[in-house]
Motif scaffolding. Sequence first.
Motif, PDB file in Angstrom:
ATOM      1  N   ALA A  78      60.152 -58.893 -13.352  1.00  0.00           N
ATOM      2  CA  ALA A  78      59.961 -59.402 -11.982  1.00  0.00           C
ATOM      3  C   ALA A  78      61.097 -60.329 -11.554  1.00  0.00           C
ATOM      4  CB  ALA A  78      58.611 -60.118 -11.887  1.00  0.00           C
ATOM      5  N   ASP A 126      66.987 -61.361  -3.710  1.00  0.00           N
ATOM      6  CA  ASP A 126      67.530 -62.626  -3.192  1.00  0.00           C
ATOM      7  C   ASP A 126      69.020 -62.513  -2.885  1.00  0.00           C
ATOM      8  OD1 ASP A 126      65.812 -64.686  -2.632  1.00  0.00           O
ATOM      9  OD2 ASP A 126      65.597 -65.314  -4.728  1.00  0.00           O
ATOM     10  N   ALA A 130      60.241 -58.780   3.707  1.00  0.00           N
ATOM     11  CA  ALA A 130      59.407 -59.974   3.510  1.00  0.00           C
ATOM     12  C   ALA A 130      60.279 -61.182   3.184  1.00  0.00           C
ATOM     13  CB  ALA A 130      58.407 -59.727   2.385  1.00  0.00           C
ATOM     14  N   ASN A 131      61.289 -60.962   2.363  1.00  0.00           N
ATOM     15  CA  ASN A 131      62.163 -62.075   1.981  1.00  0.00           C
ATOM     16  C   ASN A 131      63.003 -62.554   3.162  1.00  0.00           C
ATOM     17  OD1 ASN A 131      62.626 -63.737  -0.246  1.00  0.00           O
ATOM     18  ND2 ASN A 131      64.594 -62.775  -0.677  1.00  0.00           N
ATOM     19  N   LEU A 140      60.219 -55.467   0.109  1.00  0.00           N
ATOM     20  CA  LEU A 140      60.596 -56.741  -0.520  1.00  0.00           C
ATOM     21  C   LEU A 140      61.663 -57.452   0.306  1.00  0.00           C
ATOM     22  CD1 LEU A 140      60.846 -55.495  -4.234  1.00  0.00           C
ATOM     23  CD2 LEU A 140      59.062 -56.975  -3.303  1.00  0.00           C
ATOM     24  N   THR A 194      56.027 -56.723 -16.311  1.00  0.00           N
ATOM     25  CA  THR A 194      56.210 -57.814 -15.340  1.00  0.00           C
ATOM     26  C   THR A 194      57.317 -58.784 -15.741  1.00  0.00           C
ATOM     27  OG1 THR A 194      54.431 -59.035 -16.409  1.00  0.00           O
ATOM     28  CG2 THR A 194      53.846 -57.766 -14.444  1.00  0.00           C
ATOM     29  N   ILE A 234      64.142 -58.428 -10.506  1.00  0.00           N
ATOM     30  CA  ILE A 234      63.962 -57.819  -9.181  1.00  0.00           C
ATOM     31  C   ILE A 234      64.123 -58.878  -8.085  1.00  0.00           C
ATOM     32  CG2 ILE A 234      62.315 -56.637  -7.672  1.00  0.00           C
ATOM     33  CD1 ILE A 234      61.091 -55.494 -10.371  1.00  0.00           C
ATOM     34  N   VAL A 235      63.506 -60.032  -8.296  1.00  0.00           N
ATOM     35  CA  VAL A 235      63.606 -61.097  -7.292  1.00  0.00           C
ATOM     36  C   VAL A 235      65.061 -61.533  -7.127  1.00  0.00           C
ATOM     37  CG1 VAL A 235      62.985 -63.492  -6.766  1.00  0.00           C
ATOM     38  CG2 VAL A 235      61.242 -61.898  -7.578  1.00  0.00           C
TER      39      VAL A 235
END
Lengths: 133, 485
Positions: B73, B81, B113-114, B110, B70, B76-77
Amino acid sequence: MKSNKQNPVELHMTFNIGHCNGSMSLTILANDFVLATFEQIHQTTLTIDRTVTLPCKLTFITGNKNPLIDTQLDADGKIIQDKFIEITGIQLGRFPVNIYKCLQGQSYWGLSGSVSVNFDEPNFLLWHLKNNM
Amino acid sequence: MKIVFVAVPYLESGEPIMAPAVLKSIAESQGHESIGIDINVEVRNEILTYSKDIRDKLINFLVHKRLDDTSLASIIVNIVDKQTDKILNYQPDIVGLSLLTWQSQMFAELLAANLKHRCPSIEILMGGAGMKTELISRDTTYCERLKTLGMIDHYITGDGEQALIEYLNRNFEYPGIDSNHWLELADLDQWPWPNYSDYDFSMYKGYNGKVRIPIADSRGCVRTCEFCDIIEHWKKYRYRSADSLWQEMLHQINKHGITHFMFNNSLTNGNMKVFNQLLDRMVEYNVSLPVEYQISWSGYFIVRSAQQHPEDLWQKLSQSNATLVLGIESAIQRVRYEMGKKFNNEDVDWHLEMGQKYRVPILMLIIVAYPSETIEDFAFTKTWFEDRVKYAQNSVIGVLLAYAAIIPDTELSRKAEEYGISLGKYSTVWFNKKLGISAEVKAQHMEDLIQICAPFNREQVLQDYVKGQISSSLNPAKEFAHEIE
């Protein structure tokens, strides 16, 4: 077109409501802020849409349950009518939250008390990736 | 309306993905402002900047939806983004997410949703074969789930060209929109050519250092191989005219200065008349030019007899700088006939000889341990390759090995009982009770063939194709074999 890059995020919650001498009360807090509160819920399902600012601790407080009279049993001890609230879904930023995992299996609330989910990341995707995959 | 079409990661390929360019053209032909971008290449390039350990974990997450570490994470974000920013900077009304394979599902989720989080009013349309696990699957669970969650607004299945026009006209009842019942296109020549003007071709690694522009000349196939899902997806073989294809190639050369093409379909030589006409034009173009300015191309190529693929055809293949991907599939003639590939061993050798004589590079596709192959056939296959080592890197530049898969709703899956096959939970998990060859033995056969075929594989080819093929076919057969054996 308005773009939202801030921390506020859509929160979508669904519940089943069991009635027996009325319903349980429900208050939902985001940290100390009251997102929603109900003394009585007349319908059998409830949907709540709010916006919360991350990070936040979501707390569900249930009340108005007297186990002696608000749960009716048949002769075999089987529940035939109950006053309860069951949370059936949470979506944080449209992503479904794994309720079973995040509430440690406590999605059926048959007693007065409180349950919390800690959305402890500033970004909803980050929270999902760390806690919900 | 303003629409941004996006090729969604993750694909190992360092080649341009065609769909956003096709969809952009169609939207523009209807008077809409449109952008077509391939973010797969950007994400892939970014992931390649990380150490191997992190890179493998990131790819494992995007492809297999498993995030064991994790701490990754935030990486990945950041990636999601960055791509969200890029898309929203165009200020679109609609974002079209194109999923080429199921390996794009995690990133698509992802990203959707973003996008909805950052801009709730944006409309998201999803399409592409990657919305389903198998091309011919009727299962729309994935896109229906995203629609229910409010991550996407609509999806399109099957041939998307006409459906996209109807969608843009807000005719949501048209077949293929939010349903799995779609219409095959009748005339492939009527559609505008892909518009790659939003692509940055310098970002692509390409093949052998050459960036290739994708081009599609047909849908479906002229063969009826029992294992194939293409013929179930597109019931009828349809092809474009040589003139239309040639004009598109010239247009892309003039616009982008790129003379390398990659045919994105099941076969290039389905219609020999059209194929010869196109070759003639390429040869005529190349003949007076130095090599560096000449056209080159690659594509799938079916094996036929020497009479059907005579020496003058090989001359033209050579002069057009062809690289052929040859679906031989099995070294065993009997097995090939059973699977529906009606060519004999002499035909295969003819292609290898001609490839060598005319310096036409050939990539061979081989299905490892086909359901009707016996232990004796395994031994024959090894000998067959050993006997043909003279073609290694002359003309054969790679052997792409893949485990046999029994894809649901193919003829092979319908014959499973007749063949005595038990099916497992994945398409590569099966057991032929009549032959009794275990997953362990099949895996060993794969290992043996990897070793034997190693001399055939050019390093570049190995990097571009073979490693990907082998890793993607490291099938779960061994893991799940106990359930059916």
